[in-house]
Design an enzyme around this catalytic site. Structure first.
Site, PDB file in Angstrom:
ATOM      1  N   SER A 146      34.274  28.212  38.536  1.00 26.83           N
ATOM      2  CA  SER A 146      34.788  28.373  37.061  1.00 26.83           C
ATOM      3  C   SER A 146      35.939  27.575  36.772  1.00 26.83           C
ATOM      4  O   SER A 146      36.678  27.343  37.655  1.00 26.83           O
ATOM      5  CB  SER A 146      34.790  29.963  36.495  1.00 26.83           C
ATOM      6  OG  SER A 146      35.540  30.173  35.311  1.00 26.83           O
ATOM      7  N   TYR A 203      37.546  38.800  38.121  1.00 28.57           N
ATOM      8  CA  TYR A 203      36.822  37.388  37.874  1.00 28.57           C
ATOM      9  C   TYR A 203      37.775  35.968  38.660  1.00 28.57           C
ATOM     10  O   TYR A 203      37.229  35.403  39.217  1.00 28.57           O
ATOM     11  CB  TYR A 203      36.357  37.120  36.444  1.00 28.57           C
ATOM     12  CG  TYR A 203      35.491  36.060  36.206  1.00 28.57           C
ATOM     13  CD1 TYR A 203      34.094  36.122  36.449  1.00 28.57           C
ATOM     14  CD2 TYR A 203      35.864  34.752  35.618  1.00 28.57           C
ATOM     15  CE1 TYR A 203      33.394  34.959  36.055  1.00 28.57           C
ATOM     16  CE2 TYR A 203      35.254  33.593  35.602  1.00 28.57           C
ATOM     17  CZ  TYR A 203      33.773  33.753  35.669  1.00 28.57           C
ATOM     18  OH  TYR A 203      32.933  32.607  35.312  1.00 28.57           O
TER      19      TYR A 203
END
Length: 260
Positions: free
Chosen positions: A142, A155
């Site tokens: 990401s 995350y």
């Protein structure tokens, strides 16, 4: 880029980015295992690909946090098609909370799916890749593999960890022709992102429209979400690239949201 007769496993592939990648791989000639926690949805996705390209897809039940399921799913693919040439570790979820309010159980769940899942699936496919002298391991990172945002401690931590895992696989696999890369998308308009919009609006005390325009897209060059197709094209590049020249590298796909 050509993947004719290459055997690919894509996790979390019953929908969203994973399905987009699986579809693009099938279009490039690959045989694709749709590995997903939801076997019914995985079978529906595989049926859809097979309707377009006969024999190009199979469904595999896979909880990526379970070593037994990962190994069994990989073994099923090898039994069906003989080997594994490409892994895309894509399965993921999102939970947002400030650090002080982040439940430890949620923290462990996030790391288990994103980081343990990448490790377990990589571990399962690498013996086949090493034995044949080639393979591509692609981990779904990401923009948050490179930077951080509020509310996303687990995350961000997991996505940062994928960079280290990929680089280690690249070092260990290089002499065997096994490459490893990380794709780092910006915000892609999937159900996972749609779920975050009201959650972040509540946590940040702003409107949902402000979450989209300021938090998610405010730093892009064009105010556009990254598309599933954008990510799938990068996955195809890494999967089909013919040498070790790009191994260990990560590529940000974010419409300029993050640049390096």
């Amino acid at each position: 880029m050509d993947l004719t007769n290459k055997i690919c496993i894509v996790t979390g592939a019953a929908s969203g980015i994973g399905l987009g990648i699986a579809t693009r791989f099938a279009q490039a000639g690959a045989k694709v295992a749709i590995a997903d926690l939801n076997l019914v949805a995985a079978q529906a996705a595989a049926d859809g690909l097979n309707a377009a390209r006969a024999g190009s897809a199979m469904a595999v039940a896979m909880d990526v946090t379970s070593e037994d399921q990962v190994n069994a799913g990989t073994a099923a693919v090898v039994a069906q098609w003989g080997t594994v040439n490409v892994l895309v570790s894509n399965a993921g979820i999102q939970i947002v909370n400030p650090v002080q309010d982040f439940a430890y159980a949620d923290w462990k769940k996030m790391l288990a799916i994103h980081l343990d899942g990448a490790f377990l699936t990589s571990k399962a496919v690498m013996p086949h890749m090493i034995a044949q002298g080639s393979g591509a391991v692609i981990l779904m990172g990401s923009v948050h593999s490179k930077t951080a945002s509020p509310l996303k401690s687990a995350y961000v931590t997991a996505k940062h960890g994928l960079l280290g895992l990929a680089r280690t696989i690249a070092r260990e696999g290089g002499q065997h022709g096994v490459r490893s890369n990380v794709i780092c998308p910006g915000f892609v308009r999937t159900p996972l992102v749609d779920k975050q919009i009201p959650e972040q609006a509540r946590e940040l005390g702003i409107s949902e429209d402000e979450v989209v325009k300021k938090v998610m897209l405010g730093q892009t060059v064009d105010g556009e979400f990254t598309s599933i197709e954008d990510v799938a094209e990068v996955a195809l590049l890494f999967a089909a690239f013919p040498t070790n020249a790009l191994t260990g590298q990560s590529l940000v796909v974010s419409h300029g949201w993050f640049m390096e």
